[in-house]
Design a protein around this motif. Sequence first.
Motif, short mmCIF file in Angstrom:
data_model
loop_
_atom_site.label_atom_id
_atom_site.label_comp_id
_atom_site.label_asym_id
_atom_site.label_seq_id
_atom_site.Cartn_x
_atom_site.Cartn_y
_atom_site.Cartn_z
N LEU A 30 0.51 -1.59 -0.22
CA LEU A 30 -0.18 0.02 0.36
C LEU A 30 1.14 1.31 0.08
CD1 LEU A 30 -2.66 -1.21 2.58
CD2 LEU A 30 -2.80 -0.06 0.21
N ASP A 31 2.32 1.40 0.56
CA ASP A 31 2.93 2.16 0.72
C ASP A 31 3.74 3.51 -0.53
OD1 ASP A 31 1.94 2.95 3.80
OD2 ASP A 31 3.78 2.54 4.58
N ALA A 32 3.95 1.58 -0.53
CA ALA A 32 4.50 1.73 -2.47
C ALA A 32 3.91 2.28 -3.43
CB ALA A 32 5.91 0.47 -1.95
N HIS A 33 2.79 1.77 -3.54
CA HIS A 33 2.24 1.26 -4.71
C HIS A 33 0.71 2.14 -4.86
CE1 HIS A 33 4.87 -0.91 -6.42
NE2 HIS A 33 5.00 -1.82 -5.01
N GLY A 34 0.00 2.98 -3.11
CA GLY A 34 -1.39 3.04 -3.28
C GLY A 34 -1.86 1.75 -3.91
N ALA A 35 -3.10 2.47 -2.90
CA ALA A 35 -4.93 1.38 -2.76
C ALA A 35 -4.56 1.13 -4.29
CB ALA A 35 -5.71 1.98 -2.26
N VAL A 36 -5.25 1.99 -5.11
CA VAL A 36 -5.10 2.09 -6.70
C VAL A 36 -4.00 1.58 -7.61
CG1 VAL A 36 -6.28 2.99 -8.71
CG2 VAL A 36 -7.34 4.05 -6.24
N SER A 37 -3.89 -0.12 -7.63
CA SER A 37 -2.55 0.11 -8.43
C SER A 37 -2.93 -1.56 -8.22
CB SER A 37 -1.20 -0.50 -7.42
OG SER A 37 -1.70 -0.55 -6.34
N GLU A 49 -9.26 9.82 -12.16
CA GLU A 49 -10.63 9.95 -12.10
C GLU A 49 -10.83 8.27 -13.39
OE1 GLU A 49 -15.04 11.18 -12.58
OE2 GLU A 49 -13.48 12.53 -11.52
N GLY A 50 -11.23 7.13 -12.67
CA GLY A 50 -11.83 6.42 -13.69
C GLY A 50 -10.82 4.90 -13.36
N ARG A 51 -9.77 5.67 -13.52
CA ARG A 51 -8.37 4.17 -13.40
C ARG A 51 -8.97 3.31 -12.22
NH1 ARG A 51 -2.88 5.58 -12.85
NH2 ARG A 51 -3.29 5.56 -14.94
N VAL A 52 -9.38 2.19 -12.80
CA VAL A 52 -9.89 0.51 -11.58
C VAL A 52 -8.93 -0.35 -12.02
CG1 VAL A 52 -11.82 -0.71 -11.07
CG2 VAL A 52 -11.79 2.06 -12.14
N CYS A 53 -8.10 -0.85 -11.05
CA CYS A 53 -7.38 -1.59 -11.38
C CYS A 53 -7.99 -3.24 -10.80
CB CYS A 53 -5.84 -2.14 -10.28
SG CYS A 53 -5.11 -0.41 -11.04
N PHE A 54 -8.25 -4.20 -11.04
CA PHE A 54 -8.41 -5.56 -11.45
C PHE A 54 -7.71 -7.06 -11.11
CE2 PHE A 54 -11.34 -3.09 -14.05
CZ PHE A 54 -12.64 -3.29 -13.29
N GLY A 55 -7.80 -7.59 -10.44
CA GLY A 55 -7.21 -8.68 -10.18
C GLY A 55 -7.98 -10.60 -9.72
N LEU A 56 -7.49 -10.81 -10.22
CA LEU A 56 -8.39 -12.38 -10.97
C LEU A 56 -7.51 -13.65 -10.17
CD1 LEU A 56 -11.55 -13.57 -11.74
CD2 LEU A 56 -10.00 -14.06 -13.67
N ALA A 57 -7.76 -14.58 -9.41
CA ALA A 57 -7.25 -15.70 -8.51
C ALA A 57 -7.71 -16.70 -8.70
CB ALA A 57 -6.92 -14.78 -6.71
N LYS A 58 -7.02 -17.20 -9.19
CA LYS A 58 -7.48 -19.14 -9.18
C LYS A 58 -6.63 -19.61 -8.86
CE LYS A 58 -7.94 -18.61 -13.61
NZ LYS A 58 -7.81 -18.65 -15.24
N VAL A 96 -12.33 -12.18 -7.75
CA VAL A 96 -11.76 -11.04 -8.44
C VAL A 96 -12.42 -10.03 -7.15
CG1 VAL A 96 -14.52 -10.48 -8.74
CG2 VAL A 96 -12.65 -9.70 -10.27
N SER A 97 -11.35 -8.31 -7.75
CA SER A 97 -10.74 -7.90 -6.71
C SER A 97 -11.09 -6.54 -7.56
CB SER A 97 -9.78 -7.48 -6.11
OG SER A 97 -8.62 -7.42 -6.89
N ILE A 98 -11.42 -5.43 -7.26
CA ILE A 98 -11.07 -4.13 -7.76
C ILE A 98 -11.36 -3.17 -6.58
CG2 ILE A 98 -13.07 -2.47 -8.90
CD1 ILE A 98 -15.30 -4.93 -8.63
N THR A 99 -10.16 -2.23 -7.04
CA THR A 99 -9.41 -1.08 -6.49
C THR A 99 -9.68 -0.08 -7.92
OG1 THR A 99 -8.00 0.04 -4.82
CG2 THR A 99 -7.42 -1.86 -6.53
N GLY A 100 -10.23 1.22 -7.60
CA GLY A 100 -9.83 2.26 -8.07
C GLY A 100 -10.68 3.86 -7.49
#
Length: 163
Positions: free
Chosen positions: A69-76, A113-122, A97-101
């Motif tokens: 969080l410190d290095a990249h911020g929540a929206v990463s 504004e409008g940048r959203v990062c997604f993760g998808l874990a299997k 699935v994860s969503i942070t933006g």
Amino acid sequence: MPDTLEIADLLDLCRSKGLKIAAAESCTGGMVGAWLTDVAGSSDVFDRGFITYSNAAKRDMLGVSPATLDAHGAVSEQVAREMALGALSRSQADLAVSITGIAGPGGSEHKPEGRVCFGLAKRDACQTETVEFGALGRAKVRHAAAKHAVKLLAQAALSLGKA
């Protein structure tokens, strides 16, 4: 909300493959979970949702590293990856699935504004991506992000089945 049939199709696909799903949501505030649970019978597929709007919630509920969080911020993508992996490990799900933006209003030169990062874990992999929805306004960004997350889950479910 996506078409109810789209959600029902995702649930049916997961059900047919014996898959359970989880969602870790920040800027969408639980929209994905709400959409999935709007369909009767979704409890046999949707295991749980984590609404982790604050950094503290991301750390406490999903195990996101303070250093990340410190290095990249929540929206990463780095945080999106840790959110998705945390949701997978803290649930009975096969897909998470994860969503942070930044839904808006506002943003910055580096994180608009409008940048959203997604993760998808299997079980054996985690992918991330960033989508620039643009300054559509808060409600539209949140809706577009939740809809994209549902699409990611459907694509992953198509390619995955329990052994």
